[in-house]
Design an enzyme around this catalytic site. Structure first.
Site, mmCIF file in Angstrom:
data_model
loop_
_atom_site.group_PDB
_atom_site.id
_atom_site.type_symbol
_atom_site.label_atom_id
_atom_site.label_comp_id
_atom_site.label_asym_id
_atom_site.label_seq_id
_atom_site.Cartn_x
_atom_site.Cartn_y
_atom_site.Cartn_z
ATOM 1 N N LEU A 1 36.313 36.013 36.015
ATOM 2 C CA LEU A 1 36.523 37.178 35.148
ATOM 3 C C LEU A 1 37.940 37.684 35.391
ATOM 4 O O LEU A 1 38.377 37.784 36.537
ATOM 5 C CB LEU A 1 35.531 38.300 35.476
ATOM 6 C CG LEU A 1 34.119 38.228 34.888
ATOM 7 C CD1 LEU A 1 33.313 39.433 35.354
ATOM 8 C CD2 LEU A 1 34.143 38.168 33.379
ATOM 9 N N ASP A 2 38.671 38.001 34.331
ATOM 10 C CA ASP A 2 40.003 38.577 34.488
ATOM 11 C C ASP A 2 39.914 39.860 35.315
ATOM 12 O O ASP A 2 38.898 40.568 35.263
ATOM 13 C CB ASP A 2 40.620 38.894 33.125
ATOM 14 C CG ASP A 2 40.988 37.644 32.340
ATOM 15 O OD1 ASP A 2 41.125 36.572 32.969
ATOM 16 O OD2 ASP A 2 41.130 37.735 31.105
ATOM 17 N N PRO A 3 40.963 40.184 36.085
ATOM 18 C CA PRO A 3 40.918 41.383 36.939
ATOM 19 C C PRO A 3 40.519 42.663 36.219
ATOM 20 O O PRO A 3 39.795 43.487 36.780
ATOM 21 C CB PRO A 3 42.353 41.468 37.476
ATOM 22 C CG PRO A 3 42.825 40.049 37.499
ATOM 23 C CD PRO A 3 42.199 39.404 36.291
ATOM 24 N N ALA A 4 40.967 42.849 34.980
ATOM 25 C CA ALA A 4 40.667 44.094 34.259
ATOM 26 C C ALA A 4 39.237 44.151 33.735
ATOM 27 O O ALA A 4 38.742 45.224 33.380
ATOM 28 C CB ALA A 4 41.641 44.269 33.098
ATOM 29 N N VAL A 5 38.558 43.014 33.691
ATOM 30 C CA VAL A 5 37.206 42.944 33.122
ATOM 31 C C VAL A 5 36.177 43.349 34.168
ATOM 32 O O VAL A 5 36.267 42.963 35.332
ATOM 33 C CB VAL A 5 36.906 41.525 32.602
ATOM 34 C CG1 VAL A 5 35.496 41.452 32.004
ATOM 35 C CG2 VAL A 5 37.948 41.113 31.568
#
Length: 314
Positions: free
Chosen positions: A40-44
């Site tokens: 998962l992308d860091p912001a997600v």
């Protein structure tokens, strides 16, 4: 003490990488054999299944779609297709209705061609796309087929230019790309403002727990619950080993005769025995207590052939 075996489903907070979560759990459980089932992308935020112990060997056999809830911001495009990037173009969004947006969204339902973001982990001649993008290199990515099972518009804010959407899609789908392409279709550009994953394979939000904050000392009773892996592999047919002799043979890596034991096979729903094996589907091998002993497939001699064996002998 029995080693932990199963899955911990973390509700990933924003700002951390998936690997950060894995490292935290390695310290919590005191073991290195821990891995996540997909980045998962860091912001997600949201559902991040993490395999504990030997369950890491089951990750590649997980199956199913993924689901997200996200906000698409209209009126601008960024170089990353999300809010982490730089705005490269701005344009006022039009006066549109929710019905009109739903009409346009029909273009993105079902099997579609989707071009990944340039800031992505796609390989280009042995190098990740995001590394090339950071160096300012110019390149083009080939669109790939993905499947959007559901794309529901939850709300539309004309004042803010924000679409709130629920998406259920195949593995490998980029919601950032979906946001970009929807913005292009509307004619004003768009990017992904926020995203939360609500489902991954058979893991849902109700399975998830908060990521432990302290990893240097964690009392035994306070460790996150390790979930039995069986419940996440209902898509696989299963075969039960009933005798100690069979179990020893299995743990030794030997084939198990299937021909006279068809009744012990539990076939997945809406699946025929022939289909389950002719297409070389994987089989979950269990003991009488319903504990996973490994993964098998049926070979040409109509015998169960081990692929993954837990607690192997020799």
């Amino acid at each position: 003490m029995e080693k932990p075996f199963g899955f911990v489903v973390i509700d990933k907070p924003s700002g951390l990488t998936s690997h950060d979560c894995v490292n935290r759990l390695r310290k919590v459980f005191g073991i290195k054999k821990i891995g996540h089932s997909g980045t998962l992308d860091p912001a997600v935020t949201g559902v991040l299944p993490i395999a504990i112990g030997d369950a890491t060997r089951l990750i590649s056999y997980l199956q199913g779609s993924k689901a997200y809830r996200g906000i698409i911001q209209l009126g601008a495009t960024t170089n990353t297709d999300d809010m982490q990037g730089e705005i490269i173009e701005s344009k006022a969004w039009p006066l549109i209705t929710q019905n009109y947006i739903n009409y346009l969204l029909e273009n993105f339902r079902g099997e579609i061609l989707q071009k990944p973001p340039i800031f992505s982990s796609v390989h280009i001649k042995g190098e990740r796309a995001y590394k090339k993008a950071r160096k300012g290199e110019k390149f083009d990515l080939i669109p790939k087929k993905v499947t959007i099972n559901k794309l529901n518009l939850i709300s539309w804010s004309q004042d803010k230019g924000e679409l709130l959407v629920d998406v259920d899609c195949s593995t490998g789908t980029y919601i950032r790309s979906l946001a970009r392409d929807i913005g292009d279709k509307i004619g004003c550009g768009g990017y992904l403002k926020s995203l939360r994953r609500t489902k991954a394979y058979n893991f849902i939000e109700n399975h998830s727990v908060k990521l432990p904050e302290k990893s240097d000392f964690y009392p035994e009773g306070d460790k996150p619950k390790v979930l039995n892996p069986n419940i996440f592999f209902k898509h696989l047919s299963s075969f039960e080993l009933i005798s100690e002799e069979e179990i020893i043979s299995w743990r030794s890596g030997r084939k198990i005769s299937f021909q006279n034991n068809v009744k012990r096979l539990k076939v997945t729903k809406n699946n025929e025995v022939e289909d389950s094996f002719i297409h070389n589907n994987h089989i979950l091998v269990l003991n009488k207590e319903n504990k996973i002993l490994g993964i098998a497939c049926l070979d040409d001699s109509f015998a169960i052939k081990p692929k993954v064996v837990f607690n192997a002998i020799g």
